[in-house]
Design a protein around this motif. Structure first.
Motif, PDB file in Angstrom:
ATOM      1  N   HIS A 234     111.996  60.662  -3.200  1.00 63.37           N
ATOM      2  CA  HIS A 234     111.368  61.720  -3.976  1.00 63.37           C
ATOM      3  C   HIS A 234     109.860  61.544  -4.124  1.00 63.37           C
ATOM      4  O   HIS A 234     109.091  62.492  -3.977  1.00 63.37           O
ATOM      5  CB  HIS A 234     112.032  61.872  -5.342  1.00 63.37           C
TER       6      HIS A 234
ATOM      7  N   GLY B 247     109.895  73.642  -4.965  1.00 66.12           N
ATOM      8  CA  GLY B 247     110.351  72.596  -5.895  1.00 66.12           C
ATOM      9  C   GLY B 247     110.739  73.170  -7.228  1.00 66.12           C
ATOM     10  O   GLY B 247     110.444  74.341  -7.525  1.00 66.12           O
ATOM     11  N   THR B 248     111.400  72.339  -8.010  1.00 65.31           N
ATOM     12  CA  THR B 248     111.969  72.799  -9.274  1.00 65.31           C
ATOM     13  C   THR B 248     111.300  72.165 -10.480  1.00 65.31           C
ATOM     14  O   THR B 248     111.516  72.584 -11.609  1.00 65.31           O
ATOM     15  CB  THR B 248     113.455  72.404  -9.340  1.00 65.31           C
ATOM     16  N   GLY B 249     110.510  71.121 -10.232  1.00 64.76           N
ATOM     17  CA  GLY B 249     109.923  70.391 -11.364  1.00 64.76           C
ATOM     18  C   GLY B 249     110.942  69.471 -12.023  1.00 64.76           C
ATOM     19  O   GLY B 249     110.728  69.009 -13.137  1.00 64.76           O
TER      20      GLY B 249
ATOM     21  N   ASP C 214      98.185  59.020  -2.113  1.00 66.99           N
ATOM     22  CA  ASP C 214      97.906  60.129  -1.193  1.00 66.99           C
ATOM     23  C   ASP C 214      96.507  60.660  -1.418  1.00 66.99           C
ATOM     24  O   ASP C 214      95.881  60.363  -2.433  1.00 66.99           O
ATOM     25  CB  ASP C 214      98.957  61.245  -1.363  1.00 66.99           C
TER      26      ASP C 214
ATOM     27  N   GLY D 220     112.462  66.814 -10.084  1.00 65.14           N
ATOM     28  CA  GLY D 220     112.529  65.554  -9.335  1.00 65.14           C
ATOM     29  C   GLY D 220     112.047  64.341 -10.117  1.00 65.14           C
ATOM     30  O   GLY D 220     112.776  63.352 -10.268  1.00 65.14           O
ATOM     31  N   LEU D 221     110.817  64.401 -10.622  1.00 61.65           N
ATOM     32  CA  LEU D 221     110.280  63.224 -11.313  1.00 61.65           C
ATOM     33  C   LEU D 221     111.004  62.954 -12.632  1.00 61.65           C
ATOM     34  O   LEU D 221     111.052  61.821 -13.098  1.00 61.65           O
ATOM     35  CB  LEU D 221     108.774  63.390 -11.560  1.00 61.65           C
TER      36      LEU D 221
ATOM     37  N   ILE E 189     103.870  64.867 -16.499  1.00 56.84           N
ATOM     38  CA  ILE E 189     104.297  64.918 -15.111  1.00 56.84           C
ATOM     39  C   ILE E 189     105.775  64.543 -14.922  1.00 56.84           C
ATOM     40  O   ILE E 189     106.432  65.007 -14.005  1.00 56.84           O
ATOM     41  CB  ILE E 189     103.351  64.027 -14.261  1.00 56.84           C
TER      42      ILE E 189
ATOM     43  N   LYS F 278     104.273  66.677   0.196  1.00 59.90           N
ATOM     44  CA  LYS F 278     104.167  68.094  -0.216  1.00 59.90           C
ATOM     45  C   LYS F 278     102.815  68.424  -0.819  1.00 59.90           C
ATOM     46  O   LYS F 278     102.286  69.514  -0.628  1.00 59.90           O
ATOM     47  CB  LYS F 278     105.234  68.406  -1.280  1.00 59.90           C
ATOM     48  N   TYR F 279     102.273  67.469  -1.612  1.00 60.56           N
ATOM     49  CA  TYR F 279     101.045  67.780  -2.350  1.00 60.56           C
ATOM     50  C   TYR F 279      99.791  67.234  -1.667  1.00 60.56           C
ATOM     51  O   TYR F 279      98.744  67.099  -2.301  1.00 60.56           O
ATOM     52  CB  TYR F 279     101.172  67.301  -3.803  1.00 60.56           C
TER      53      TYR F 279
ATOM     54  N   PHE G 190     108.412  70.639 -15.448  1.00 61.88           N
ATOM     55  CA  PHE G 190     106.948  70.749 -15.484  1.00 61.88           C
ATOM     56  C   PHE G 190     106.370  70.701 -14.068  1.00 61.88           C
ATOM     57  O   PHE G 190     106.676  69.798 -13.294  1.00 61.88           O
ATOM     58  CB  PHE G 190     106.329  69.620 -16.326  1.00 61.88           C
ATOM     59  N   ARG G 191     105.558  71.690 -13.731  1.00 59.26           N
ATOM     60  CA  ARG G 191     104.857  71.712 -12.449  1.00 59.26           C
ATOM     61  C   ARG G 191     103.401  72.053 -12.732  1.00 59.26           C
ATOM     62  O   ARG G 191     103.122  72.969 -13.503  1.00 59.26           O
ATOM     63  CB  ARG G 191     105.446  72.768 -11.497  1.00 59.26           C
ATOM     64  N   THR G 192     102.471  71.351 -12.105  1.00 60.40           N
ATOM     65  CA  THR G 192     101.061  71.639 -12.360  1.00 60.40           C
ATOM     66  C   THR G 192     100.639  72.862 -11.534  1.00 60.40           C
ATOM     67  O   THR G 192     101.268  73.191 -10.533  1.00 60.40           O
ATOM     68  CB  THR G 192     100.149  70.458 -11.950  1.00 60.40           C
TER      69      THR G 192
ATOM     70  N   ASN H 105     107.001  63.978  -2.462  1.00 57.47           N
ATOM     71  CA  ASN H 105     105.938  64.611  -3.254  1.00 57.47           C
ATOM     72  C   ASN H 105     104.566  64.339  -2.639  1.00 57.47           C
ATOM     73  O   ASN H 105     103.725  65.235  -2.565  1.00 57.47           O
ATOM     74  CB  ASN H 105     105.947  64.075  -4.689  1.00 57.47           C
TER      75      ASN H 105
HETATM   76  P1  ADP Z   1     108.506  69.458  -7.921  1.00 58.70           P
HETATM   77  O1  ADP Z   1     109.874  69.876  -7.567  1.00 58.70           O
HETATM   78  O2  ADP Z   1     107.686  70.563  -8.507  1.00 58.70           O
HETATM   79  O3  ADP Z   1     107.793  68.748  -6.817  1.00 58.70           O
HETATM   80  P2  ADP Z   1     108.508  66.962  -9.470  1.00 58.70           P
HETATM   81  O4  ADP Z   1     109.276  66.698 -10.723  1.00 58.70           O
HETATM   82  O5  ADP Z   1     108.801  66.120  -8.295  1.00 58.70           O
HETATM   83  O6  ADP Z   1     108.730  68.487  -9.172  1.00 58.70           O
HETATM   84  O7  ADP Z   1     106.976  66.836  -9.799  1.00 58.70           O
HETATM   85  C1  ADP Z   1     106.451  67.512 -10.924  1.00 58.70           C
HETATM   86  C2  ADP Z   1     105.056  67.982 -10.657  1.00 58.70           C
HETATM   87  O8  ADP Z   1     104.186  66.863 -10.552  1.00 58.70           O
HETATM   88  C3  ADP Z   1     104.865  68.729  -9.335  1.00 58.70           C
HETATM   89  O9  ADP Z   1     105.208  70.085  -9.460  1.00 58.70           O
HETATM   90  C4  ADP Z   1     103.376  68.533  -9.095  1.00 58.70           C
HETATM   91  O10 ADP Z   1     102.651  69.463  -9.872  1.00 58.70           O
HETATM   92  C5  ADP Z   1     103.118  67.145  -9.662  1.00 58.70           C
HETATM   93  N1  ADP Z   1     103.103  66.109  -8.616  1.00 58.70           N
HETATM   94  C6  ADP Z   1     104.103  65.257  -8.305  1.00 58.70           C
HETATM   95  N2  ADP Z   1     103.724  64.419  -7.307  1.00 58.70           N
HETATM   96  C7  ADP Z   1     102.449  64.751  -6.992  1.00 58.70           C
HETATM   97  C8  ADP Z   1     101.481  64.238  -6.055  1.00 58.70           C
HETATM   98  N3  ADP Z   1     101.770  63.238  -5.237  1.00 58.70           N
HETATM   99  N4  ADP Z   1     100.256  64.834  -6.042  1.00 58.70           N
HETATM  100  C9  ADP Z   1      99.962  65.850  -6.895  1.00 58.70           C
HETATM  101  N5  ADP Z   1     100.823  66.368  -7.783  1.00 58.70           N
HETATM  102  C10 ADP Z   1     102.049  65.827  -7.846  1.00 58.70           C
END
Ligand code: ADP
Length: 279
Positions: free
Chosen positions: A159, A237-239, A207, A241-242, A220, A166-167, A225-227, A163
């Motif tokens: 996961h 994504g669903t927010g 990254d 994972g973390l 986070i 993806k980011y 929560f998603r930024t 991320n």
């Molecule tokens: P998502 O399914 O949206 O990826 P996560 O729970 O994995 O959900 O992560 C929550 C949020 O944290 C993401 O939507 C993103 O905004 C931020 N995030 C996570 N990993 C990174 C990363 N490596 N760089 C930038 N933002 C990140």
């Protein structure tokens, strides 16, 4: 409770008793259990038809019922990817109910972090190649084994690395590093939440991606929560994972935290206890 037992000395601060408040939370615990059970059952029930929809859509997309024109193929692909998203969401919700109800069974093993990582990297290789990321791995030989559950460890590493992919815009760099460390070398507030003299393997996944604003950092690991960031829509994504990764790392006796600068990138740190550590 305070009382003035010795009136001559007017000692008003003498303690003569304490008040203990007991609250019966049986009902709340039961309500929580029922909620988790309901969500768990619902998710299972939803997953079965969704899996059938996915299977038939795949068959259609592959031309199993005759060739599709471009528009038909586009629509079928949209149904397919949305079905997949929904199944992922259901799986995440199921995972959260398992964590919350404490029904996760761990199979403890002594594991090589490098081996676990190479499995995850192999699985994510197509995404790394597609985004033309430069992946650097800096893991010294001879690191001690960690004590963990291999499936859960895989889930965590997968996961966090996904991320990072993806980011991070195409062509960016992802660096994975690991080293052995003592608890005292970990940053506060992580250090004070762990046992004092244990040894840990500290893994970092860095990254050169979109980064996270300082005000978003504390949220986070929150559910859903998603930024707001330039790759939010594309990344999907669903927010969730973390919010699954953090309790899993903690179940393994470890900690996860993040440092980040907007526009420059992020580093996720994961500290996991070393196996056979007697301290
Ligand atoms: P998502 O399914 O949206 O990826 P996560 O729970 O994995 O959900 O992560 C929550 C949020 O944290 C993401 O939507 C993103 O905004 C931020 N995030 C996570 N990993 C990174 C990363 N490596 N760089 C930038 N933002 C990140």
């Amino acid at each position: 409770l305070k009382a003035d037992e010795n009136e001559d000395e007017e000692d008003e601060d003498e303690l003569i008793g304490a008040l203990l408040v007991l609250r019966d939370i049986t009902r709340e615990v039961e309500a929580d259990r029922m909620k988790n059970e309901f969500i768990g059952t619902m998710s299972h029930e939803l997953r079965t038809p969704m899996t059938a929809i996915k299977g038939f859509t795949q068959l259609l997309a592959m031309g199993g019922l005759g060739q599709l024109n471009d528009t038909q193929r586009e629509f079928v692909n949209t149904i397919y990817s949305n079905t997949e998203r929904m199944i992922n969401l259901i799986n995440d919700v199921l995972e959260i109910t398992k964590i919350e109800s404490g029904s996760i069974d761990l199979e403890w093993r002594s594991l090589h972090l490098a081996e676990a990582l190479s499995g995850v990297i192999a699985e994510l290789q197509p995404q790394i190649a597609q985004r033309q990321h430069q992946l650097t791995i800096s893991i010294p030989p001879g690191l001690p084994l960690i004590r963990a559950d291999s499936m859960r460890l895989h889930q965590i590493l997968y996961h966090v690395l996904l991320n990072a992919i993806k980011y991070t815009p195409p062509g960016g760099n992802i660096t994975i590093a690991a080293r052995e460390t003592l608890n005292v070398d970990l940053p506060e507030p992580v250090r004070s939440t762990l046992s004092d003299s244990r040894r840990y393997l500290m893994l970092s996944i860095s990254d050169t991606g979109v980064g996270i604003k300082p005000e978003d950092l504390p949220r986070i690991f929150d559910r859903f929560f998603r930024t707001d960031n330039p790759l939010k829509v594309e990344a999907g994504g669903t927010g969730l994972g973390l919010s699954i990764v953090k309790p899993l790392v903690e179940l393994l006796g470890g900690r996860i935290w993040v440092e980040s600068t907007v526009g420059e990138g992020s580093t996720f740190f994961i500290a996991l206890p070393v196996a056979h550590d007697r301290a």
